[in-house]
Write a protein that holds these residues in place. Sequence first.
Motif, mmCIF file in Angstrom:
data_model
loop_
_atom_site.group_PDB
_atom_site.id
_atom_site.type_symbol
_atom_site.label_atom_id
_atom_site.label_comp_id
_atom_site.label_asym_id
_atom_site.label_seq_id
_atom_site.Cartn_x
_atom_site.Cartn_y
_atom_site.Cartn_z
ATOM 1 N N ILE A 228 -1.079 4.616 7.102
ATOM 2 C CA ILE A 228 -0.898 4.214 5.703
ATOM 3 C C ILE A 228 -2.230 3.779 5.120
ATOM 4 N N ARG A 229 -2.588 4.444 4.060
ATOM 5 C CA ARG A 229 -3.877 4.138 3.448
ATOM 6 C C ARG A 229 -3.704 4.057 1.944
ATOM 7 N N PRO A 230 -4.575 3.328 1.287
ATOM 8 C CA PRO A 230 -4.512 3.298 -0.178
ATOM 9 C C PRO A 230 -4.763 4.710 -0.708
ATOM 10 N N VAL A 231 -3.977 5.105 -1.667
ATOM 11 C CA VAL A 231 -4.145 6.437 -2.237
ATOM 12 C C VAL A 231 -4.613 6.303 -3.679
ATOM 13 N N LEU A 232 -5.610 7.081 -3.992
ATOM 14 C CA LEU A 232 -6.132 7.100 -5.350
ATOM 15 C C LEU A 232 -5.070 7.697 -6.270
ATOM 16 N N ARG A 233 -4.567 6.900 -7.187
ATOM 17 C CA ARG A 233 -3.529 7.396 -8.074
ATOM 18 C C ARG A 233 -4.143 7.912 -9.370
ATOM 19 N N THR B 242 0.830 -1.196 0.000
ATOM 20 C CA THR B 242 0.000 0.000 0.000
ATOM 21 C C THR B 242 0.867 1.250 0.000
ATOM 22 N N THR B 243 1.905 1.227 0.817
ATOM 23 C CA THR B 243 2.786 2.398 0.886
ATOM 24 C C THR B 243 3.492 2.625 -0.439
ATOM 25 N N ALA C 6 0.721 11.615 -3.016
ATOM 26 C CA ALA C 6 1.617 11.559 -4.173
ATOM 27 C C ALA C 6 1.491 12.797 -5.061
ATOM 28 N N ARG D 14 2.577 1.720 -3.383
ATOM 29 C CA ARG D 14 1.655 2.163 -4.418
ATOM 30 C C ARG D 14 1.193 3.592 -4.175
ATOM 31 N N SER D 15 1.065 3.943 -2.893
ATOM 32 C CA SER D 15 0.583 5.289 -2.578
ATOM 33 C C SER D 15 1.594 6.362 -2.901
#
Lengths: 724, 807
Positions: free
Chosen positions: B435-440, A137-138, B215, A140-141
């Motif tokens: 930490i969380r999923p981030v919309l890319r 997750t990190t 990001a 990819r984030s």
Amino acid sequence: MYKDINKIILTGTAPTPLASYLKALGIFRLLAEQKDSSILGSWNDNGFVLLTKIHRDEITAFFLKEYQPTPIIAPWNSGSGFFPGDNKSGIDPLTQANAARFFSIKNSIIQAKNILRQLDITKEPSKDSEKKALLLTTLRSSGDDSFVVWLDAAVLVANNKLMFPPLLGTGGNDGRLDFTNNFMQRIVELFDLDTGNPQLLTPTWLEQSLYGTPTPNMTKNPIGQFAPGQAGGANSTTGFEADAQINPFDFVLMLEGTLVFAAAATRRMQSSDQNNLAYPFTVRSAAVGNGGIAQSDTETSHGEIWLPLWHNAVSFKEIRTLFAEGRATVGRRNAIDGLDFARAIGQLGVDRGISAFERYAFLKRNGKAFFSTSLGRLESLRQSNVDLIANLDNYDFLARIKKLYKSDISQSIIQSINNLQEAIFHMTLPGSSRDNVQRTLIHLGKLIFALSRSHKAQENIAYLPRLSNEWLKSADDGSSEFHIAAALASLPNLKNYLLPVKQEGSMWVWSTSKSHYQMNYINLLSIIPNFIERQLIEASTSEKYIDIFYTYNEKNRASLADIHAFINKATDDEHIANLLYGLIWVDMSQPWEKTSPRQTNRPTWPLPASFTVLKPFFTSNILLEKIKRIPEDTKLPLPIVLCRLLQAGQVQTAVTKAWHLGHIAGMSWPTGPSPRAHQQNSTRLLTALAIPLQIEALKDIIPPLVTANNQDNSNNNTHELTAY
Amino acid sequence: MRSFINFDQFFYEATGERPYPYQQRLAATQWPDTLWIPTGLGKTAAIGLAWLWKRFYLPSDHELHITTPRRLIWCEPMRVLVEQTANIMTRWIRRLDLEALPDGEEVSIHILMGGESNQSWVEHPERETIVIGTQDMLLSRALMRGYGMSRYLWPMHYAVLHNDALWVLDEIQLMGAGLPTSAQLEAFRREYHTIKPSHTIWVSATMNTQWLNTADFATYTNTLKQEKLTPEEISLDAVAKRVKAKKTIFKANSHLTTSNVNDHIKQLIEEIIAKHISHTTTLIIVNQVEQAQEIYKRLHKSLEHASLENYELLLIHSHFRLQERKRLEDKLTNQVTSDRFIVATQAIEAGVDISSHTLFTYLAPWASLVQRFGRCNRYGEIPDGSKIYWIDIEADTRLALPYEINELNKAREKLMQLTSASPMDLPTVDSAAPIRPVLRRRDFLDLFNTDSDITGFDVDISDYIRDSDHPPVQVFWREFSDTPSSEMSPPSREELCPTTLNELNKFKGMKWIWDSLTKRWSKINNTSIKPGMIILLNAADGGYNTEVGFRHDIHEIVPISTNTTSEHTMTEVYDGDWRSIQKIPIELSRHLTDAEQEAINICNSLDLNDEDTKAIIKAALWHDVGKAHSVFQTAILSCEEMSPDSNHNQLWAKSKCQTTRYERQYFRHELASALAWLQTHQNNNSSTDDSANNTDLIAYLIAAHHGKVRMSLRAMPSELAADNNRRYARGIWEGDILPQLIFGNEYLPPTELTLVFMELGTSDMGPSWTTRTYTLLEKYGPFKLAWLEAIVRLADWRASSHEQIQI
């Protein structure tokens, strides 16, 4: 505008093996993204064809001097170069690279190392650990956009769980082989990282990779699971053994090609099922219900991938979109994965003008590393069968049986579902035969029969299928078995005799009344006589006349040849019964154009007299009247006693009785004693009598009424009587 | 419209109070990116009133008016905050007489949360609008996958939420995964541009701007305009009273461990009663619903035996039906006249405007604790100060739920150092963003395509909306004997009660779910129940009590409110076309010119650029030419009222026939329109017609005007094939002929439609549909393209409804 366009055939690429296909995609992608965004690509017999404004030598120069490697790294795998004990011969030099063309991969490596440090990860986190999900997750984030593209090709992390698309093994490695570490090592072999210049041998490798003559079986270049070699021999292991000879450029470009694939987490709208992995053109197969996906005892399948081949010149953007569109959500929880997949891919292929799909399975042999094996090429043609399946799926029938998997339902139903799915899957494949359609009908019949024994299943399947008339055309193999089954299925009341079902409006639903229905699935000679008797009993309690031999359609009837075959035991009765249980779900109200029968239409030997005498009693009176075989307003009801006599084996008594009754009703039989019945299986005769017979045949065996107007036809009587 | 001398007077008129300096600054300067103000100092008024002021009282050429988006999108992490914000904004707007503006338009407030599916707010993008909603509803719409709505309306909601919109992300410490998503969305809006400026303000009492370092937004975080209290403001009496409100912290004697769960509650209750100060409120904040119910139950018993004369005991958590929740909220805001005990879960943490003398709270993550501390001596109203007792929890995964052990450990460390929880004494929130999923970017751009994948699945966005390991299910109760009738109306919002899968699994009664296919209720067993489902329970089976909420072991009959108005949410079938069914039939050519006129009107009121305006108008004029297709005409003439005899040779756009059924399933007239447009406007680059440059854009806008044919063009999965192996998609077959049509100043010759655009690559007709649409997406960016798409649809909607009125 086309005059400045160069056509370059990459003769070093081919749709097989998988590695070569991926290499073509890699070359196409890199050129489109880094050199000529207007480049077009297509497949032809000689390999992948580029239409581009740059020249062949510019392509060479690009790969040698400009190409910037994508950050294909896997800091989540042991062996990736990120952990102690890993081979560092690729990663270390890249971390120090000074040439700008390597900065993208270099920066990603450095960033990944920082993240590992922040998360305090010093060795590969175990596969299902939260730590691993957190790490991914990190990464990819925060990673670079191009790294995210690679990550999405290799692994999906959703709801804190990891899922691995089979194309890249388990997240960019395959057993002991880490693709990404090898990628970095190959980059180091190919280029001087300080100057960015190619190494001495690099131009030769490039030429071979781009234009080398393809061999149908590239045994010399095994590249992990992508191009399995044959067992034995120095260069033919499935992985990168120390002595395996490979072209470093092949490997690099192949991995660059995998970035066209990207996983996505999906779920059904309006449902909150757990999410699934969707991956382009890929089906992940599991042990159960994978409808036709390659499987054998010695090999474990990890799934299949169907790679599109197209002849039109297409931009890379369009291909990227195609691969996004081609994402299929088919995984362990979806019972009929293979089927849905084949249907869906087939249709997308047709819509997009894709000429064919190269089909690969990922198999695991003897518990070792996975390898891809080609299952051949599927031409992308619109199969009329696809429509048949869509028709079967009306009222979501297939989705609903799929749901049964999740409920706890008997193993026999699960088996029936699997069989049906398997059969449907085969219907979707190019070259599917009528046998495949018949098999589907048979397994449909068996499944519904099995469902009729389970209340639980019935709750889930409210509406039973209504198959269109097209099924008849596609399943008709010209056999007597088929024609007989179809003729029987045209009897309107048979369905609710065979199964506890009833009609509600235009739908067939389960009936709660279980007073009578057939328990014996296979024995046609018991099903049909019992059905007739049941009908007669019901008719006898009814006030008005019931024409129990009325059929949905006058055309869907058996021929004399079919009856002959049946009476003479030349048919497979079990097959008829099996077909019958499927055909009762087909709309029989319309005729279909029958496939020419295998037997000749006219019997070459006479039918038994017992059949011809008794048949009028087993024929719709309305029809008899219409073809002028009984006088107007006359009825020729079937007395139950005739059936019972036949059941009891007293054929001659039955014939005599019928002869008498026929005369009373005014039939134009010759006078005199009844014809003599031969010794025969009377139950079979009774069953044969119940089979609706073609009108022409009826006209042949039943003499027309003798009236003033049809004296001329009286000759026929004589002719027919000789047939007794 | 009333006039005011200045913002202060305006503010006073609305609230009855003078604005704080920071509130004045918001009205007098450009919008900040973050607003970091302690609880209780009027953040809602600060933004809401500044927005109203800038939009309505500053001249339209004023810089602050221009940079203030027309829509105020108020995104809240919880329903209770939505309701509260909506109530207070409504009150102010009423006081300011802004409800009815002179031009007949009004500032309308729209609520968007589960069960509220009004969508009139998208129909007037030219009006000032306030949309207040939960993060689930708003963020899912901003990601083009709106929850609880027709998928074909996704692009409309997306368009109005991104363009000309001021997003206020309130109480961001509670937003979880929604927070990085909001930052990414803001980054994308800045990068891809919107048709009119949009802006995001992140609001909290406990802000850490590192949380916004995603990001793509990271490049902006160094230059954020941050609004917070100045030292001078802090020393103002009114502020100081709140900021310096005295709150003393003690560690409670009782301590929750794995071995003493029962004894602990007993001990805790004794402590609560002992520390309670008479004639005041004691608030007990608990981490888990079941725990809250248990404490409530036992406290209730103990209080009966206590010597209190007149006391009130309330239980607040999220597992109540809306009808009870409303009643509880009313009680909460009542004046306290007696001894009051409130047992609550974190549902009470944010927003709810209450204050207590004594606060008990279980250990919780630091950001939550800061919120909880705000629930006592909130306004500095207690001169002697309030007392806070925190209850320690043993480091055990299960006890820590719904939090993580290490979050609790960090909070404990801080608490150990503290003796005062006065806002000015509280350490800042320094915890890094979890930490969380981030919309890319690629995720976001992918979402622009609203088609399902080839197997019928949709991209899952839930990871980007909120943190939720166990998204709740909702239940409701009705009275029935054995089997619920299929005639039963769907549940209204008031009836729905959220609960967890776990709690519902323990409930023994029969569970039912609506089967939309068979149109009846069917039984569902525990293993089949999935998050997000709405489950019907029999009132006779119990499971609910108006004081305690949902609890599996309640056996009394559940009271049913008789006043349940059902709200039907619109779910549209693919080939549904209810807008074509009207009271008054309308001829096709007329409808086309009507839509053109509406498009002109909307473009004028929105002040769009010339090029976009031309494309929109042309698309509106052509949008329905595909209705000339015989499949459409046959369907809408298939009733007596429209019998062909009386309508010889006329082509119709709207029909009186109440049911229309296409002979080809999935038929979409807009695809025929788009193809006809494309085919007649190929290769006319030399034409003087301006629209030539925009051929593809116009084709896209025509195709997209029902939200059903957009980025990709392919047959529907169960669509039946055309005969003779022709190409086909969505009921249009290769070789279908549209008859000639004269409309406005346009002429469509008889046109044989081709679907060659479906196929990859370039044909005689030019590039494929995919190439065209993705090129448009690159050229215009997702926000602008969606906006243009929305305007054409609006023109069509308005034309359709005006036609019915005007005749």
